[in-house]
Scaffold this motif. Structure first.
Motif, PDB file in Angstrom:
ATOM      1  N   ALA A 102       2.932   2.243   2.130  1.00 46.87           N
ATOM      2  CA  ALA A 102       4.333   1.991   2.510  1.00 46.87           C
ATOM      3  C   ALA A 102       5.136   1.565   1.274  1.00 46.87           C
ATOM      4  O   ALA A 102       6.330   1.877   1.150  1.00 46.87           O
ATOM      5  CB  ALA A 102       4.391   0.925   3.596  1.00 46.87           C
ATOM      6  N   VAL A 161      -3.419  -4.702   8.249  1.00 43.31           N
ATOM      7  CA  VAL A 161      -3.870  -5.841   7.437  1.00 43.31           C
ATOM      8  C   VAL A 161      -3.093  -7.094   7.867  1.00 43.31           C
ATOM      9  O   VAL A 161      -2.029  -7.398   7.344  1.00 43.31           O
ATOM     10  CB  VAL A 161      -3.708  -5.545   5.936  1.00 43.31           C
ATOM     11  CG1 VAL A 161      -4.243  -6.689   5.097  1.00 43.31           C
ATOM     12  CG2 VAL A 161      -4.452  -4.261   5.585  1.00 43.31           C
ATOM     13  N   LEU A 181      -3.938   6.829  -4.497  1.00 43.13           N
ATOM     14  CA  LEU A 181      -4.452   5.897  -3.478  1.00 43.13           C
ATOM     15  C   LEU A 181      -5.228   6.659  -2.396  1.00 43.13           C
ATOM     16  O   LEU A 181      -6.299   6.232  -1.956  1.00 43.13           O
ATOM     17  CB  LEU A 181      -3.309   5.098  -2.844  1.00 43.13           C
ATOM     18  CG  LEU A 181      -3.757   4.068  -1.798  1.00 43.13           C
ATOM     19  CD1 LEU A 181      -4.469   2.901  -2.458  1.00 43.13           C
ATOM     20  CD2 LEU A 181      -2.595   3.555  -0.983  1.00 43.13           C
ATOM     21  N   LYS A 182      -4.654   7.803  -1.983  1.00 42.45           N
ATOM     22  CA  LYS A 182      -5.308   8.595  -0.935  1.00 42.45           C
ATOM     23  C   LYS A 182      -6.721   8.959  -1.366  1.00 42.45           C
ATOM     24  O   LYS A 182      -7.670   8.815  -0.620  1.00 42.45           O
ATOM     25  CB  LYS A 182      -4.471   9.846  -0.698  1.00 42.45           C
ATOM     26  CG  LYS A 182      -4.296  10.354   0.651  1.00 42.45           C
ATOM     27  CD  LYS A 182      -3.447   9.583   1.622  1.00 42.45           C
ATOM     28  CE  LYS A 182      -3.748   8.144   1.787  1.00 42.45           C
ATOM     29  NZ  LYS A 182      -2.752   7.314   2.329  1.00 42.45           N
ATOM     30  N   GLY A 203       0.818  -1.224   0.000  1.00 45.76           N
ATOM     31  CA  GLY A 203       0.000   0.000   0.000  1.00 45.76           C
ATOM     32  C   GLY A 203       0.842   1.260   0.000  1.00 45.76           C
ATOM     33  O   GLY A 203       1.803   1.408  -0.754  1.00 45.76           O
TER      34      GLY A 203
HETATM   35  O1  M6R Z   1       0.829  -0.808   8.378  1.00 47.68           O
HETATM   36  P1  M6R Z   1       1.418  -0.818   7.000  1.00 47.68           P
HETATM   37  O2  M6R Z   1       2.168   0.436   6.671  1.00 47.68           O
HETATM   38  O3  M6R Z   1       2.263  -2.036   6.742  1.00 47.68           O
HETATM   39  O4  M6R Z   1       0.172  -0.892   6.032  1.00 47.68           O
HETATM   40  C1  M6R Z   1       0.331  -1.042   4.657  1.00 47.68           C
HETATM   41  C2  M6R Z   1      -0.939  -0.700   3.917  1.00 47.68           C
HETATM   42  O5  M6R Z   1      -1.978  -1.534   4.321  1.00 47.68           O
HETATM   43  C3  M6R Z   1      -1.354   0.755   4.163  1.00 47.68           C
HETATM   44  O6  M6R Z   1      -0.357   1.641   3.794  1.00 47.68           O
HETATM   45  C4  M6R Z   1      -2.640   1.074   3.356  1.00 47.68           C
HETATM   46  O7  M6R Z   1      -2.370   1.083   2.003  1.00 47.68           O
HETATM   47  C5  M6R Z   1      -3.222   2.405   3.844  1.00 47.68           C
HETATM   48  N1  M6R Z   1      -4.631   2.291   3.992  1.00 47.68           N
HETATM   49  C6  M6R Z   1      -2.981   3.531   2.928  1.00 47.68           C
HETATM   50  O8  M6R Z   1      -3.522   4.720   3.383  1.00 47.68           O
END
Ligand code: M6R
Length: 599
Positions: free
Chosen positions: A295, A596, A475-476, A293
């Motif tokens: 990250a 997730v 994405l945002k 995502g």
């Molecule tokens: O906790 P994490 O940074 O590993 O999560 C990764 C993605 O699930 C997270 O960045 C997701 O894409 C967000 N909802 C984006 O805003």
């Protein structure tokens, strides 16, 4: 994603501790919820689909000495009251985070010996299997050990056995689970937040642990019986309120000046003392960045920073792909995993893959107590503080800042930065929080949002680093406003996607890299010529009166290494304003989860 709370202690508190705990986990995303509690040696279960209020309406605050609660984010079987947790089979009542991968095979064998299933879930099968093991062994610890051998996949379980009043059980594999204790009370939770208003004393359960909680007594079995290791929770990590803002997302956007200050300053003080203490990066010949995502989008920016400024090849990989593919790394490769939560299942699995192969790993994480932080060889924390809104903003920005520091450290190791350049960069670092603050004060994007919020498609264009930022911008927007949006490397659009550009389709183009400005502008002209509503986001230095845009947002300049940190801010705010006009549930977008923890 799913959340667990368990409590054993004061009979007047149980139900409120469970509900309060579940409320703190709401931000993680869920579609149904339920609790189970002991009532006169029977187990009472109350479940409901939708928001927690629906569950609360069904609950009376009865006395009970122990209970378990759950918020469910559907994986196997639709969101429904029946499919929600707790599940009960025989004497076992259970809540579960994770996925039981071999549940179909187990279900078939359990059906052959007389078990019947009411739900479509993998969790009900796990409950039945534990009940089966308990019937065989007549001993709960033995039963859980036996189940552990058979259950494949990931789980954090909170379990009540109605044959053993006043006792809670927990079992964990690849899904976070903690214990908590305070005077005469014991807790169980998938996230410290859920119990932080009651206790700061917690114990992170290790992989494969089984715990038995009785009044003032914990039996913990890892490989063998062991004593729990208690740590004190950082109070700052558990504070959470909107501080007068309408949404957590807006509050978190406005926290960014402080977040950037807190993330960078510890490295820059005392003649860069802490920067020099970062791992030695120049021994690596290649870096792989692995994440999911936003990250992952951070990784795209990190790649640009490291390649451009520190001259090292970087590959960026999506964790859910990386964990299963053939990976080319060796002892001269550094694998960097990036994760806000530090619990993302695919990122964690990728980290474990690299660790297992003896590759050096570094984690950039916000939650310092997370599994990823605990398992990586090196850890560089971002100082974003707790992030509640599902759409990440401040953690993403802090990750970019940290990548800039890693880049600087490597460039210094390689003697690629002379003193004058370093001085200049440090001045820009110092000014960064103030510049962000000023941008947040001055940017008013409500009017622009009102011009585009009714569209169902929005495109983002940029080249190079601007494209990397556009991936996150897109994405945002889509995650909180539910508008379909795509980000494109500006030169790629005409190879197919330009056919989607209609009269008035909003196209937002980011133009901040002076070396490729003209190229991007040509691409903007191509979409404008096809009727697009062109919005240009451009740095002060490149700004000019021109006919290739209908609207524009001007961003202040900074050092080119830090420029991406400023560039994302207008996109965060615009996404927020658009989602607000569309009446969306900004902090808890539909179908999404904050952390997730399943693949
Ligand atoms: O906790 P994490 O940074 O590993 O999560 C990764 C993605 O699930 C997270 O960045 C997701 O894409 C967000 N909802 C984006 O805003």
């Amino acid at each position: 994603m799913c959340g667990i709370v368990g409590y054993l202690g004061n009979k007047e508190k149980t139900i409120s501790v469970l509900i309060e705990g579940l409320k703190t986990l709401e931000y993680r995303g869920y579609d149904s919820a339920g609790i189970a509690y002991q009532k006169e040696n029977k187990i009472k279960i109350i479940k409901s689909v939708g928001r927690l209020q629906n569950l609360e309406q069904k609950i009376n605050l009865e006395d009970s000495i122990l209970g378990i609660g759950h918020t469910r984010w559907a994986t196997h079987g639709k969101p429904s009251t029946t499919n929600s947790h707790p599940h009960q089979v025989g004497s076992i009542t259970l809540v579960h985070n994770g996925i039981i991968e071999n549940y179909i095979e187990l279900k078939q064998s359990l059906e052959k010996i007389g078990y019947h299933f009411q739900t479509e879930t993998d969790t009900e099968v796990a409950t039945a299997y534990i009940d089966y093991c308990y019937k065989q062994t007549k001993d709960m610890i033995k039963a859980l050990k036996k189940a552990k051998e058979k259950l494949k996949g990931s789980y954090a379980f909170g379990i009540i056995n109605s044959d053993e009043p006043n006792t809670l059980y927990a079992m964990k594999k690849e899904s976070p689970l903690i214990l908590g204790r305070s005077k005469d009370e014991l807790f169980l939770a998938s996230d410290p937040m859920a119990i932080s208003s009651h206790t700061k004393e917690i114990c992170y359960l290790k992989e494969g642990s089984i715990a038995k909680l009785e009044k003032n007594k914990i039996t913990l079995i890892e490989d063998k019986e062991t004593t729990p290791t208690w740590v004190t929770l950082d109070i700052e990590q558990t504070k959470c309120n909107k501080n007068g803002y309408e949404h957590y997302m807006l509050k978190e956007i406005h926290e960014q000046p402080d977040v950037i200050y807190n993330t960078i300053m510890p490295y820059l003080e005392n003649n860069l003392e802490n920067l020099h203490k970062m791992p030695h990066f120049s021994k690596y010949q290649k870096i792989q960045i692995v994440a999911c995502g936003s990250a992952y989008h951070t990784g795209l920016v990190g790649k640009w920073m490291l390649e451009t400024y520190a001259n090292i090849p970087v590959e960026v990989e999506i964790a859910s792909e990386y964990r299963y593919k053939k990976v080319f790394y060796d002892k001269k490769t550094l694998v960097i995993v990036v994760s806000q939560s530090g619990e993302t299942a695919d990122t964690l699995a990728s980290l474990r893959k690299a660790n297992k192969d003896g590759i050096d790993t570094l984690a950039i994480v916000n939650v310092i107590t997370s599994t990823i932080a605990r398992e990586a060889k090196y850890v560089l924390p971002v100082k974003a503080g707790i992030e509640i809104a599902v759409a990440t903003t401040k953690a993403y920005l802090a990750q970019l800042a940290l990548f800039s520091l890693i880049t600087l450290k490597l460039a210094l190791e390689k003697n690629q930065v002379n003193e004058e350049e370093l001085e200049e960069l440090l001045v820009h670092y110092q000014k960064l929080p103030i510049k962000i603050k000023k941008m947040l004060k001055e940017l008013n994007l409500k009017e622009l949002a009102s011009k585009v919020y009714k569209n169902e498609d929005i495109f983002f264009l940029g080249r190079g680093i601007d494209y990397a930022i556009c991936t996150e911008a897109s994405l945002k927007l889509k995650e909180i406003s539910y508008i379909h949006s795509e980000s494109y490397a500006a030169g790629e659009l005409k190879h197919g996607t330009i056919s989607l550009i209609n009269k008035k389709t909003p196209v937002l183009s980011l133009v901040t890299d002076k070396y490729i400005t003209e190229k991007t502008i040509s691409n903007i002209k191509e979409v404008k010529a096809r009727g697009a509503y062109s919005i240009v986001i451009i740095t002060q230095q490149l700004d000019e009166e021109a006919d290739y845009y209908d609207d524009k947002i001007v961003i202040p300049n900074t050092h080119f290494l830090l420029q991406p940190i400023l560039n994302i801010i207008p996109f965060q705010l615009l996404a927020y304003e658009i989602a607000k006009l569309r009446g969306c549930d900004i902090d808890k977008p539909k179908n999404l989860a904050k952390s997730v923890t399943v693949e």
